[in-house]
Design a protein around this motif. Structure first.
Motif, PDB file in Angstrom:
ATOM      1  N   GLY A 187       0.815  -1.207   0.000  1.00  0.00           N
ATOM      2  CA  GLY A 187       0.000   0.000   0.000  1.00  0.00           C
ATOM      3  C   GLY A 187       0.850   1.258   0.000  1.00  0.00           C
ATOM      4  N   ALA A 223      -7.278  11.538   0.438  1.00  0.00           N
ATOM      5  CA  ALA A 223      -7.845  10.190   0.351  1.00  0.00           C
ATOM      6  C   ALA A 223      -8.982  10.138  -0.652  1.00  0.00           C
ATOM      7  N   GLU A 226     -11.757   4.884  -2.272  1.00  0.00           N
ATOM      8  CA  GLU A 226     -11.293   3.513  -2.036  1.00  0.00           C
ATOM      9  C   GLU A 226     -10.196   3.440  -0.963  1.00  0.00           C
ATOM     10  N   ASP A 227      -9.694   4.589  -0.517  1.00  0.00           N
ATOM     11  CA  ASP A 227      -8.635   4.617   0.485  1.00  0.00           C
ATOM     12  C   ASP A 227      -9.218   4.411   1.877  1.00  0.00           C
ATOM     13  N   ARG A 247      -3.663   3.865   0.853  1.00  0.00           N
ATOM     14  CA  ARG A 247      -4.102   3.551  -0.505  1.00  0.00           C
ATOM     15  C   ARG A 247      -3.724   2.101  -0.777  1.00  0.00           C
TER      16      ARG A 247
END
Length: 134
Positions: free
Chosen positions: A22, A30, A33-34, A48
Motif C-alpha cells: 500500500g 484520500a 477507495e482509500d 491507498r
C-alpha cells in the motif's frame, strides 16, 4: 501529512502498509477507495491499497527477498511451499495469477496446477493413494 505527535502512529503502521504494497497518503487526499486511519479522534493518514494484480507482484517480490534468491532457482519442494503460501494469500483469484506465478517460479502453468491439486488429494503416504474397492 500529520502533526509531530502522530509520527509514532504512522511509524507503527508503515511496516504493515509496506507489507501489503500500500501507500500512505495525507487524509485530505484520500479517495473513496482509500482507508483513512484516525488516532486520538483525528484523521492522521490514509492508506491507498494496491490493485490485486500489483499485490501479486508485491507478494512475489517479498517471497523472493525472503528466500534470498530468485524463485526460479528454488528446488521443487520450496516451489511447492511458495505455491501453498500464495494460494493461502489468494494469489490465484487474480486474473492471470497462475501464469504470473508460473513465470516467477520458472515452471509451466501445468506444474503450478499440479502443485495446487497435489495439496487437495488425500493420500496416505505409507500405503499410497486409496484405491476403489469393488
Amino acid at each position: 501529512m500529520s502533526g509531530a505527535g502522530d509520527e509514532p502512529f504512522i511509524a507503527a503502521v508503515k511496516p504493515l502498509v509496506d507489507a501489503i504494497g500500500g501507500e500512505l497518503v495525507p487524509p485530505d487526499e484520500a479517495g473513496p477507495e482509500d482507508v483513512v486511519l484516525a488516532w486520538e479522534g483525528a484523521d492522521v493518514v490514509a492508506v491507498r491499497l494496491p490493485q490485486l494484480a500489483d499485490s501479486l507482484d508485491h507478494l512475489l517480490a517479498a517471497l523472493e527477498r525472503k528466500q534470498g534468491k530468485p524463485l526460479a532457482e528454488l528446488d521443487r519442494k520450496a516451489k511447492q511451499q511458495i505455491v501453498r503460501t500464495l494460494e493461502a494469500r489468494g494469489a490465484f483469484s487474480v486474473r492471470h495469477g497462475v501464469e504470473t506465478v508460473a513465470s516467477a517460479l520458472g515452471v509451466s502453468r501445468f506444474t503450478v496446477y499440479n502443485y495446487l491439486n497435489r495439496e487437495k488429494e488425500p493420500v496416505n503416504r505409507e500405503k499410497g493413494p486409496e484405491r476403489p474397492r469393488g
